[in-house]
Motif scaffolding. Structure first.
Motif, PDB file in Angstrom:
ATOM      1  N   GLY A 150       0.901  -1.452   0.508  1.00  0.00           N
ATOM      2  CA  GLY A 150      -0.296  -0.134   0.401  1.00  0.00           C
ATOM      3  C   GLY A 150       0.695   1.006  -0.031  1.00  0.00           C
ATOM      4  N   VAL A 151       1.925   1.338   0.102  1.00  0.00           N
ATOM      5  CA  VAL A 151       2.662   2.333  -0.409  1.00  0.00           C
ATOM      6  C   VAL A 151       3.281   2.159  -1.336  1.00  0.00           C
ATOM      7  CG1 VAL A 151       4.590   4.043   1.514  1.00  0.00           C
ATOM      8  CG2 VAL A 151       2.506   2.663   2.033  1.00  0.00           C
ATOM      9  N   ARG A 152       3.969   3.673  -1.805  1.00  0.00           N
ATOM     10  CA  ARG A 152       4.973   3.451  -3.298  1.00  0.00           C
ATOM     11  C   ARG A 152       6.088   3.951  -2.942  1.00  0.00           C
ATOM     12  NH1 ARG A 152       4.224   7.615  -8.867  1.00  0.00           N
ATOM     13  NH2 ARG A 152       5.719   6.416  -9.609  1.00  0.00           N
ATOM     14  N   TRP A 153       7.501   3.331  -3.023  1.00  0.00           N
ATOM     15  CA  TRP A 153       8.605   3.401  -3.131  1.00  0.00           C
ATOM     16  C   TRP A 153       9.242   3.696  -3.815  1.00  0.00           C
ATOM     17  CZ3 TRP A 153      11.551   2.099   2.312  1.00  0.00           C
ATOM     18  CH2 TRP A 153      10.674   0.922   2.712  1.00  0.00           C
ATOM     19  N   VAL A 154       9.622   5.681  -4.083  1.00  0.00           N
ATOM     20  CA  VAL A 154      10.265   6.207  -5.279  1.00  0.00           C
ATOM     21  C   VAL A 154      11.259   6.729  -4.804  1.00  0.00           C
ATOM     22  CG1 VAL A 154       9.620   7.714  -6.460  1.00  0.00           C
ATOM     23  CG2 VAL A 154       8.272   6.649  -6.176  1.00  0.00           C
ATOM     24  N   ARG A 155      12.619   6.520  -6.288  1.00  0.00           N
ATOM     25  CA  ARG A 155      13.868   7.213  -6.018  1.00  0.00           C
ATOM     26  C   ARG A 155      13.630   8.029  -6.855  1.00  0.00           C
ATOM     27  NH1 ARG A 155      14.042   1.582  -4.682  1.00  0.00           N
ATOM     28  NH2 ARG A 155      14.619   1.194  -2.329  1.00  0.00           N
ATOM     29  N   PRO A 156      13.134   8.879  -6.875  1.00  0.00           N
ATOM     30  CA  PRO A 156      13.616  10.263  -8.099  1.00  0.00           C
ATOM     31  C   PRO A 156      14.525  10.430  -8.332  1.00  0.00           C
ATOM     32  CG  PRO A 156      12.816  11.280  -6.147  1.00  0.00           C
ATOM     33  CD  PRO A 156      12.553   9.745  -5.871  1.00  0.00           C
ATOM     34  N   TRP A 157      15.944  10.591  -7.768  1.00  0.00           N
ATOM     35  CA  TRP A 157      17.075  10.742  -8.178  1.00  0.00           C
ATOM     36  C   TRP A 157      18.005  10.011  -8.273  1.00  0.00           C
ATOM     37  CZ3 TRP A 157      18.630  14.920  -4.305  1.00  0.00           C
ATOM     38  CH2 TRP A 157      18.044  16.059  -3.554  1.00  0.00           C
ATOM     39  N   LEU A 158      17.491   8.604  -9.086  1.00  0.00           N
ATOM     40  CA  LEU A 158      18.151   7.180  -8.774  1.00  0.00           C
ATOM     41  C   LEU A 158      19.434   7.384  -9.876  1.00  0.00           C
ATOM     42  CD1 LEU A 158      18.580   4.336  -7.526  1.00  0.00           C
ATOM     43  CD2 LEU A 158      16.954   3.699  -9.173  1.00  0.00           C
ATOM     44  N   ASP A 159      19.032   8.405 -11.045  1.00  0.00           N
ATOM     45  CA  ASP A 159      20.137   8.325 -12.662  1.00  0.00           C
ATOM     46  C   ASP A 159      20.777   9.809 -12.084  1.00  0.00           C
ATOM     47  OD1 ASP A 159      19.153   6.200 -13.487  1.00  0.00           O
ATOM     48  OD2 ASP A 159      16.842   7.386 -14.312  1.00  0.00           O
ATOM     49  N   HIS A 160      20.824  10.230 -11.292  1.00  0.00           N
ATOM     50  CA  HIS A 160      21.631  11.070 -10.836  1.00  0.00           C
ATOM     51  C   HIS A 160      22.854  11.268 -10.052  1.00  0.00           C
ATOM     52  CE1 HIS A 160      18.936  14.344 -12.151  1.00  0.00           C
ATOM     53  NE2 HIS A 160      17.746  14.001 -11.436  1.00  0.00           N
TER      54      HIS A 160
END
Length: 439
Positions: A150-160
């Motif tokens: 029920g929780v979305r884990w996101v790594r927005p800087w994975l390409d940085h």
């Protein structure tokens, strides 16, 4: 730096946005960027106190001060316990941290959790997994986005690259914590950074790209396995003959997919299963948490719960499901018109292991058989013949797990009666617990 300051993963429909906040450089920069970008939403900083470092209390205070200064809410959890002897400190901390972050996010009303992992983290994870001999699942490293309970884990800087994050933090005058454990050579990632990373640093982008290729390969393998298992699986049985008709790669892939929900898979176990099975043989293999059984050219999984040796008194006179956790199942009791056991008998039962002289009568007028013969006649798998036996106050068999009710215990005509049915935990529907009766 504008692309760093506006995480693309922010979900405007979420009541809150959570950020995993350790107080280090990366998470400090991410919290700052999210707090600036998510002006219309609550931002909640989630901090996990591992209790492993003397300075952990002061780090928590620093994080709380920083979060409030940025206009974010602050929530913290301290992990309880400690790693068991021989357990990896890294693995213990990671498992505890993930559980704590999930629970804090849910409590805060956030279904989006942002993490500050960057390209070097991804490249290092790929290298570590490759050196451990991992397959595509391991070398996929960290997913950019993943739903977990029920929780979305996101790594927005994975390409940085990390250099850009450092430049962002310095540009905004941010203050962060330098954790001395990041230099401790006892931890595998730190040893890699100290000894190998200087040689691989120039190839960081390529290693991260390799992780993305591994993610695609793993997704494809899962799709193929899902299609194969539709044909190979019926109930709890995996068809071993049909499995071995597949190509070597698909055979291994399908077997791993079938095993994965039930245990931690090792390549050695998969190899043994594929090499040692013989058509028509009755075989068994020890596995994490239980045993795998080959029987009549099918593969079955059975949990490793030990059979209790002590007898217990039971009152099953009330309808419902009476769970017997030590036995890995329970008794379902329902009223029936005929062919059941009197309620007066069910009030005083003894639950025990099978005895050498026990017999079972399948139907009225049939000949009682030894339990061994009765199990064979009903094709009960060998590993399911150790379930409990119910006996009445005089020691007579009333019901046997896997066989049903003994006809000699049936109620007289027109006498109110109840059916008894044994259900293993693995066979229970998800909602079964709603009708549980304390036994």
């Amino acid at each position: 730096m504008a692309d760093l300051a506006t995480p693309r993963a922010a979900d405007p429909t979420s009541p809150a946005v959570a950020v995993a906040f350790s107080g280090g450089l990366d998470s400090t920069a991410l919290l700052h960027a999210v707090a600036r970008a998510a002006t219309a939403h609550r931002v909640v900083a989630l901090h996990v106190h591992h209790g492993l470092m003397p300075a952990a209390d002061s780090w928590r205070k620093h994080c709380e001060t920083q979060a409030h200064a940025l206009g974010a809410e602050f929530v913290s959890t301290r992990l309880s316990g400690c790693p068991s002897p021989g357990e990896s400190v890294e693995a213990w901390a990671r498992l505890g941290r993930h559980g704590a972050l999930h629970d804090m996010a849910v409590a805060a009303g956030a279904d989006l959790l942002l993490l500050a992992h960057h390209r070097r983290d991804q490249a290092e994870t790929f290298l570590l997994q490759a050196m451990r001999g991992a397959g595509t699942a391991g070398m996929s490293a960290m997913p950019r986005s993943q739903w977990r309970d029920g929780v979305r884990w996101v790594r927005p800087w994975l390409d940085h690259p990390r250099d850009r994050i450092l430049a962002y933090a310095e540009h905004h005058g941010l203050r962060w914590i330098d954790d001395p454990s990041n230099d401790d050579p006892r931890y595998a990632r730190n040893r890699l950074r100290a000894s190998l990373w200087p040689a691989f640093k120039a190839n960081e982008a390529g290693l991260a790209q390799a992780a993305r290729w591994a993610q695609e390969a793993e997704a494809l393998a899962q799709e193929v396995a899902a299609g194969d298992l539709e044909r190979l699986v019926q109930g709890a049985r995996l068809d071993l003959v049909a499995l071995h008709a597949l190509s070597p790669a698909r055979k291994s892939n399908a077997l791993r997919a079938w095993l994965r929900p039930q245990m931690a898979i090792s390549s050695q176990l998969v190899q043994r299963l594929l090499e040692e099975w013989r058509p028509g043989a009755v075989q068994a293999w020890d596995a994490p948490g239980g045993r795998l059984h080959a029987w009549r050219d099918g593969l079955y999984w059975a949990s490793g719960a030990e059979v209790p040796q002590a007898s217990a008194r039971l009152d099953l006179s009330r309808p419902g499901f009476h769970r017997q956790p030590d036995w890995g199942g329970g008794w379902s009791v329902e009223p029936v018109g005929e062919g059941g056991v009197p309620a007066s008998v069910l009030a005083q039962l003894t639950q025990r292991v099978r005895g050498p002289g026990d017999q079972f009568q399948r139907g009225v007028g049939t000949v009682p058989r030894s339990l061994k013969k009765a199990y064979q006649e009903l094709d009960v798998p060998p590993w399911r013949r150790d379930g409990p036996v119910l006996a009445d106050a005089d020691g007579r068999v009333v019901a046997v797990a896997g066989l049903g009710m003994d006809a000699r215990a049936f109620a007289a005509r027109d006498e109110p009666c109840w059916s008894l049915r044994w259900l293993e935990d693995s066979a229970l529907p998800q909602s079964e617990g709603e009708g549980v009766v304390d036994a």
